[in-house]
Motif scaffolding. Structure first.
Motif: not given
Lengths: 190, 216
Positions: B76-104
């Motif tokens: 989802y973040a990859a598809f949002c990255a190319g849109r100039p009107d998408e907020p930055v927080w969406k682009l960093w969602l996978p970083a949060a998910a990835f950290c959770l995954w590694v932490a688990e």
């Protein structure tokens, strides 16, 4: 983005459908808005840099108008492009500034500015104009855009509808033909 | 060139354009294309004999779920990255998910190492993880590039990074179903290491594929 006119979306949706008049109206209406936003975001940039940012934004907006969703406001879309392209322009400027050396005053006898003998004849205006008039319409257009107006290949591609590769080939051929025409003009004059 | 002249040039001979699909629609298409292929890969490679038992274990399912969430948010973040009107927080969602995954995975590794008195920390070479992730992630990556092309004129590096992470995480959802890791440390180092390696490599290459100028 409270300063968005509701008509912007309507004009943009029409522009996506190919309505050039609505598109022209939209671009002319958003231009002062973009200039204002650019000045507010980069208050220490020069006027020329700000205008470059606005032009880059307009070009990117034009090339990516298919990405806009008319169900959403247009101002964030435009402002997002301005932020990204403005940052690109600033990065480019900083890179160039690192390579530039400011020369305050150049003495009139500075040897680096002396023209060599052939430079005068090379830039003979009359010969050049005569040679250009012999070129085809397409060659003249390509040279005008890329050599006189010094547009980038991408900008010229947008204006002409040609691909970048086709433009490169057309420029090379037009330059070759211009050289040949100038040689012919000089030999005629001699 | 004067800006007014530029506007005049841009508005001459204006062709209609086909609107790009929204990031949600692209995500749905990517999932619809990728999921059956991953099922096929697991079928071809042969699922683990004790897969049913594994699926009963909450820790296994948690890791699978977090890998899936990482894949979806990254796509989802990859598809949002190319849109100039998408907020930055969406682009960093996978970083949060990835950290959770590694932490688990790290938590599981710690708990198991305590329970098994260090046996879960045993690490030996398993180079099979790298080609296994690469092969399993190949199709999701190709599909990602296909969906991203001509829709990523902006933030292409971020789009490449998130797209590669989505493909690698999707592969990591399928991998434990047919490729067993001996210890939790093996999962953490080899499988997650392969995900990171694959993500960084694909991000470095993907940027050049995605930045083809859009000729409209």
């Amino acid at each position: 983005m409270v300063d968005e006119d509701p008509n912007w979306r309507v004009w943009m949706a029409a522009a996506q459908a190919g309505d050039a008049r609505s598109y022209a109206v939209l671009l002319r209406v958003v231009l002062p808005w973009l200039r204002r936003r650019a000045r507010a975001r980069w208050p220490y940039s020069s006027a020329a840099d700000l205008e470059d940012m606005v032009q880059e934004t307009l070009l990117a907006f034009h090339q990516n108008r298919h990405l806009y969703d008319p169900g959403r406001p247009l101002a964030p879309f435009l402002f997002g492009i301005l932020k990204l392209r403005g940052a690109d322009v600033r990065r480019r400027r900083q890179r160039h500034a690192g390579r530039e050396t400011a020369i305050d005053e150049v003495p009139v006898t500075f040897s680096g500015l002396i023209m060599n003998e052939t430079q005068e004849s090379d830039s003979d205006h009359a010969v050049m104009l005569a040679a250009i008039s012999k070129l085809s319409e397409r060659d003249r257009m390509v040279l005008e855009l890329l050599k006189v107006q010094q547009l980038s290949l991408r900008e010229a591609a947008v204006q002409t509808g040609m691909s970048i590769m086709a433009l490169k080939v057309a420029t090379f051929r037009a330059t070759q033909r211009l050289k040949a025409a100038m040689k012919g003009a000089r030999s005629d004059a001699n | 060139m004067q800006t007014d002249d530029l506007i005049t040039h841009l508005t001459q001979n204006l062709p209609p354009v086909r609107r790009a699909a929204s990031p949600w629609a692209l995500l749905l298409r990517w999932v619809l294309v990728t999921a059956p292929v991953l099922v096929l890969v697991v079928g071809l490679m042969g699922p683990l004999p004790h897969l049913t038992t594994l699926m009963m274990q909450p820790r296994f399912m948690r890791a699978e779920l977090l890998a899936g969430v990482t894949a979806l948010t990254a796509a989802y973040a990859a598809f949002c990255a190319g849109r100039p009107d998408e907020p930055v927080w969406k682009l960093w969602l996978p970083a949060a998910a990835f950290c959770l995954w590694v932490a688990e995975l790290g938590r599981q590794c710690f708990v198991l190492s305590v329970q098994t008195k260090g046996a879960a920390l045993v690490l030996h070479t398993d180079f099979m993880c790298i080609p296994a992730i690469a092969i399993t992630g190949l199709f999701p990556a190709i599909a990602m590039v296909w969906f991203l092309r001509k829709r990523t004129a902006f933030r292409s590096t971020h789009a490449s990074l998130c797209g590669a992470m989505a493909a690698a995480a999707a592969a990591e959802v399928a991998l434990p179903l047919f490729h067993a890791a001996d210890t939790m440390m093996m999962v953490l180092v080899w499988q997650m290491g392969s995900v990171v390696l694959f993500t960084l490599f694909a991000a470095a290459c993907g940027r050049f594929i995605l930045t083809e100028p859009a000729m409209i």
